[in-house]
Scaffold this active site. Structure first.
Site, PDB file in Angstrom:
ATOM      1  N   TRP A   1      -0.611 -23.084  60.934  1.00 17.86           N
ATOM      2  CA  TRP A   1      -1.146 -21.422  59.774  1.00 17.86           C
ATOM      3  C   TRP A   1      -2.461 -21.512  59.061  1.00 17.86           C
ATOM      4  O   TRP A   1      -2.536 -22.851  58.782  1.00 17.86           O
ATOM      5  CB  TRP A   1      -0.572 -21.429  58.650  1.00 17.86           C
ATOM      6  CG  TRP A   1      -0.838 -20.001  57.820  1.00 17.86           C
ATOM      7  CD1 TRP A   1      -1.257 -19.983  56.353  1.00 17.86           C
ATOM      8  CD2 TRP A   1      -0.352 -18.250  58.545  1.00 17.86           C
ATOM      9  NE1 TRP A   1      -1.974 -18.806  56.182  1.00 17.86           N
ATOM     10  CE2 TRP A   1      -0.952 -17.712  56.826  1.00 17.86           C
ATOM     11  CE3 TRP A   1       0.373 -17.874  59.233  1.00 17.86           C
ATOM     12  CZ2 TRP A   1      -1.258 -16.341  56.931  1.00 17.86           C
ATOM     13  CZ3 TRP A   1       0.204 -16.991  59.008  1.00 17.86           C
ATOM     14  CH2 TRP A   1      -0.347 -15.717  58.405  1.00 17.86           C
ATOM     15  N   MET A   2      -3.715 -20.292  59.236  1.00 22.63           N
ATOM     16  CA  MET A   2      -4.653 -20.106  58.918  1.00 22.63           C
ATOM     17  C   MET A   2      -5.069 -19.386  58.230  1.00 22.63           C
ATOM     18  O   MET A   2      -4.394 -17.655  58.862  1.00 22.63           O
ATOM     19  CB  MET A   2      -6.045 -20.937  59.524  1.00 22.63           C
ATOM     20  CG  MET A   2      -7.141 -20.647  59.081  1.00 22.63           C
ATOM     21  SD  MET A   2      -8.282 -20.688  60.684  1.00 22.63           S
ATOM     22  CE  MET A   2      -8.371 -19.404  61.611  1.00 22.63           C
ATOM     23  N   ASN A   3      -4.895 -18.734  56.948  1.00 21.28           N
ATOM     24  CA  ASN A   3      -5.822 -17.473  56.491  1.00 21.28           C
ATOM     25  C   ASN A   3      -7.493 -17.657  55.316  1.00 21.28           C
ATOM     26  O   ASN A   3      -7.603 -17.466  56.711  1.00 21.28           O
ATOM     27  CB  ASN A   3      -4.927 -16.982  55.695  1.00 21.28           C
ATOM     28  CG  ASN A   3      -4.645 -17.571  54.972  1.00 21.28           C
ATOM     29  OD1 ASN A   3      -3.689 -18.864  54.453  1.00 21.28           O
ATOM     30  ND2 ASN A   3      -4.661 -17.069  53.275  1.00 21.28           N
ATOM     31  N   ASP A   4      -7.262 -17.296  54.504  1.00 22.67           N
ATOM     32  CA  ASP A   4      -8.356 -16.594  54.152  1.00 22.67           C
ATOM     33  C   ASP A   4      -9.804 -17.592  54.068  1.00 22.67           C
ATOM     34  O   ASP A   4     -10.059 -18.558  54.281  1.00 22.67           O
ATOM     35  CB  ASP A   4      -8.491 -16.188  52.123  1.00 22.67           C
ATOM     36  CG  ASP A   4      -7.930 -15.574  52.095  1.00 22.67           C
ATOM     37  OD1 ASP A   4      -6.869 -14.780  53.277  1.00 22.67           O
ATOM     38  OD2 ASP A   4      -7.463 -14.963  51.303  1.00 22.67           O
TER      39      ASP A   4
ATOM     40  N   GLN B   1      -7.905 -22.074  53.857  1.00 26.41           N
ATOM     41  CA  GLN B   1      -6.515 -21.589  53.300  1.00 26.41           C
ATOM     42  C   GLN B   1      -5.930 -21.894  54.686  1.00 26.41           C
ATOM     43  O   GLN B   1      -5.806 -21.635  55.838  1.00 26.41           O
ATOM     44  CB  GLN B   1      -5.838 -19.987  53.169  1.00 26.41           C
ATOM     45  CG  GLN B   1      -7.059 -19.776  51.853  1.00 26.41           C
ATOM     46  CD  GLN B   1      -6.552 -19.723  51.081  1.00 26.41           C
ATOM     47  OE1 GLN B   1      -5.530 -19.311  49.685  1.00 26.41           O
ATOM     48  NE2 GLN B   1      -7.231 -21.227  50.452  1.00 26.41           N
TER      49      GLN B   1
ATOM     50  N   THR C   1      -7.727 -19.690  47.162  1.00 24.74           N
ATOM     51  CA  THR C   1      -9.140 -18.748  48.118  1.00 24.74           C
ATOM     52  C   THR C   1      -9.971 -19.040  46.917  1.00 24.74           C
ATOM     53  O   THR C   1     -10.406 -19.320  45.644  1.00 24.74           O
ATOM     54  CB  THR C   1      -8.837 -17.290  47.753  1.00 24.74           C
ATOM     55  OG1 THR C   1      -8.347 -16.937  49.279  1.00 24.74           O
ATOM     56  CG2 THR C   1     -10.454 -16.748  48.660  1.00 24.74           C
TER      57      THR C   1
ATOM     58  N   ASP D   1      -9.450 -15.629  43.321  1.00 24.62           N
ATOM     59  CA  ASP D   1     -10.117 -15.134  44.421  1.00 24.62           C
ATOM     60  C   ASP D   1     -11.640 -14.647  43.362  1.00 24.62           C
ATOM     61  O   ASP D   1     -12.343 -14.490  43.852  1.00 24.62           O
ATOM     62  CB  ASP D   1     -10.379 -13.800  45.341  1.00 24.62           C
ATOM     63  CG  ASP D   1      -8.412 -14.592  45.660  1.00 24.62           C
ATOM     64  OD1 ASP D   1      -8.285 -15.350  45.606  1.00 24.62           O
ATOM     65  OD2 ASP D   1      -8.023 -13.450  46.262  1.00 24.62           O
TER      66      ASP D   1
END
Length: 648
Positions: A123-126, A142, A186, A250
């Protein structure tokens, strides 16, 4: 649990830091009244009790991606971040009532992109803390190292010489302290006056409280920035009175004030009002909270991933975050937790009191009719100033539109959009212009040029071979005689209410549209994704142009969210209609009128894959003939792999 959304005391002179772990919190500049001590301690006790209930209810971590139907929503929402799964949207769409599509490895393997950044697996996000340092572009993100679903978040790290070819580096930061035990979330990088780097990031504590932490490179002489040191006095900021324990995250890149201090903003909310808190610092260890907010907009909910930066009113180059002056406008952008949409607005920043005022309050940050970076799948974006090429670059997280079960089966989830330059549109002065970084053109291989007239109701196959990796640049012109007839006909009614989302998609025919390209199509068009213009006649008999992407027929699979995306695009007098489309397996990025309106979509064909992937030009207008002039490049794959000594 008692509510943590009491009204924010904007004029309060209370210190923003709570008593939690007071032995590790920097000394502050204002005394706390005893009542505040008691209130904060009571609040933390209630939070601890709530967390105990959470852990008791759903305390297990998914192994190998296994989970029950609601566990991702529980993990993400209860941890205090935006929902990460599309499963609920899919179930509500009606298709979720039937059995999920039987994906096989051949289909799923094709979905992996060739020139967009994504980790090897999981998984990857921001995007986090992007920067250019000693000859290398650094990208942090992330990342869940354990599964293809959200959770166990650490900072992944990769470097590149050109923003296209990437080397995976070891993890930059992991949750190994009490103040980030439930996730290294983040953050943003700031270059100090001496060229050194500081990184501020949000940590989710062992009690699920969102706090801000400081880190810096262990060895500043290392161009790869392989090792990071967390400040021994972390956290440097905790939620101030009136802000929920899970509504404080953030931090932005810092900018210099006229008095020489550094200033940051952090997203939050008060009840349903989205806000950006403001802090000043001289050393990034101790902070002074402003009594006023940088900005606030009622009824927009929690603001995540706030960004704040200047743009030139006269030049096309980017600006360092600290630049200000009469020829500068400032952008406030926030990611809306409620809608998972990135909204921005253009306005004026007042350094003296740290406030920002939008040029047009009717399209303020977060308002549904306001401006967006992208009208498709694009969230949690972050810009940075690239001092190497004097440009501001935008990164955006492109999540999945399929089911979580499919992500677990294929072993990965999410990509990053192609980095974009971002500047103010000096022709309109009312919107930003985004364009893929010039380095992406280094992947262009052979190209074909086309020039053709296409009559109403026509679909034309475009012979470019396999069409899974393409770069398309096109100009369209509507036949002048057709325009004159249409505008002279009273029977052609004005269409003031049209929108891409509610217009029925590419199959609904109008006098002047839709027309464009069908990408990721199979030969029979049983699967295809149209990217198109739709031109309407306004009540003032002027053209109004929309740019849309229709994913409703993009796949035979039922466990996929398939909306029609798009928006109005400004077209000035004398301009031709232009679009650019980047196609890379399961992602399509469209840019209209030089990047005034952008649409990113995720597409999951079951038949239009490998050699069966085709490209078509279509004109579904009722009355208009169009002339299309365009180039199509086959695109090479980027070199994205783990680093080795030979690479360096």
């Amino acid at each position: 649990m008692a509510s943590t959304e009491a009204l924010l005391p904007v004029t309060s002179r209370q210190d923003p830091l709570s008593e939690s772990r007071s032995d590790q919190i920097p000394e502050t500049r204002r005394k706390r009244p005893i009542k505040v001590h008691l209130a904060v301690c009571s609040g933390l006790l209630l939070i601890a009790l709530y967390v105990t209930l959470i852990v008791t209810h759903d305390g297990s971590t998914a192994q190998n991606g296994a989970k029950d139907e609601t566990s991702t929503e529980s993990r993400a929402r209860l941890a205090g971040v935006s929902e990460k799964s599309n499963d609920r949207v899919w179930r509500l769409s009606g298709d979720g009532k039937t059995e999920a599509f039987p994906w096989n490895n051949t289909m799923l393997s094709w979905q992996r992109t060739a020139f967009h950044f994504q980790p090897e697996k999981n998984w990857m996000n921001d995007p986090n803390g992007p920067l250019f340092y000693k000859g290398w572009y650094h990208f942090f993100y992330q990342y869940n190292p354990n599964a293809a679903v959200w959770g166990d978040i650490v900072w992944g790290h990769a470097v590149s010489k050109d923003l296209i070819h990437w080397l995976y580096l070891p993890l930059a930061m992991v949750p190994d302290k009490w103040y980030d035990a439930n996730g290294v979330w983040t953050g943003s990088a700031t270059f100090l006056d001496d060229g050194s780097i500081v990184m501020l990031y949000t940590g989710s504590t062992d009690k699920f409280v969102q706090v801000q932490n400081l880190a810096y490179p262990e060895d500043p002489s290392d161009p790869l920035l392989l090792k990071w040191t967390k400040f021994s006095g972390n956290p440097v900021l905790v939620p101030p009175p009136g802000i929920g324990a899970k509504d404080f995250r953030d931090p932005t890149t810092a900018w210099k004030t006229s008095s020489g201090k550094w200033r940051i903003t952090i997203g939050s909310k008060v009840n349903r009002t989205g806000i950006s808190l403001l802090y000043d610092t001289t050393d990034f260890k101790t902070y002074e909270k402003h009594e006023t907010l940088l900005h606030q907009v009622p009824n927009t909910g929690m603001w995540e991933c706030v960004d704040f930066y200047p743009v030139s009113k006269t030049k096309v180059n980017g600006l360092d975050t600290s630049v200000k002056g009469p020829d500068v406008k400032h952008i406030v952008k926030a990611s809306m937790d409620d809608t998972r949409i990135d909204h921005y607005a253009i306005g004026t920043y007042y350094d003296s009191n740290g406030t920002w005022v939008p040029d047009n309050p009717s399209i303020d940050v977060g308002i549904s009719t306001g401006l967006r970076y992208d009208y498709g799948k694009f969230y949690a974006s972050k810009t940075f100033y690239d001092q190497n090429k004097k440009r501001r670059i935008l990164w955006g997280w492109i999540g999945e539109s399929d089911s979580e079960a499919a992500d677990v089966q294929k072993g990965w989830s999410s990509v990053q959009g192609i980095p974009r330059t971002v500047v103010l549109d000096t022709k309109t002065g009312k919107n930003l212009v985004q364009w893929p970084v010039e380095e992406i053109e280094s992947l262009r291989l052979s190209n074909k040029k086309f020039h053709m007239k296409v009559g109403p109701g026509t679909v034309v196959p475009i012979d470019v071979g396999s069409a899974a990796q393409l770069d398309i640049e096109a100009e369209f012109k509507i036949k002048k005689e057709d325009l004159e007839i249409i505008f002279g006909e009273d029977s052609v009614e004005a269409d003031e209410e049209f929108s891409c989302q509610n217009g029925g998609g590419s199959t609904v025919r109008g006098a002047l549209g839709p027309f464009g390209f069908s990408v990721l199509a199979d030969q029979s068009l049983s699967e295809h994704t149209p990217v198109y213009f739709y031109v309407t006649k306004g009540k003032d008999s002027k053209l109004k142009t929309f740019f849309c992407t229709d994913t409703s027929r993009s796949t035979m699979a039922n466990d996929v969210v398939k909306p029609v995306y798009g928006s109005f695009v400004p077209v000035l007098k004398g301009e031709k209609l232009t679009m650019r489309i980047l196609v890379d397996h399961s992602i399509v990025e469209g840019f209209a009128q030089g990047g005034r309106t952008c649409i990113t979509s995720r597409v999951y064909p079951t038949k239009a894959i490998y050699g069966a992937t085709k490209l078509f030009l279509f004109n579904n207008a009722i009355d208009a003939t169009i002339t299309a002039s365009f180039k199509v490049w086959q695109m090479n794959s980027a070199f994205i792999h783990p680093y080795s000594a030979d690479d360096l």
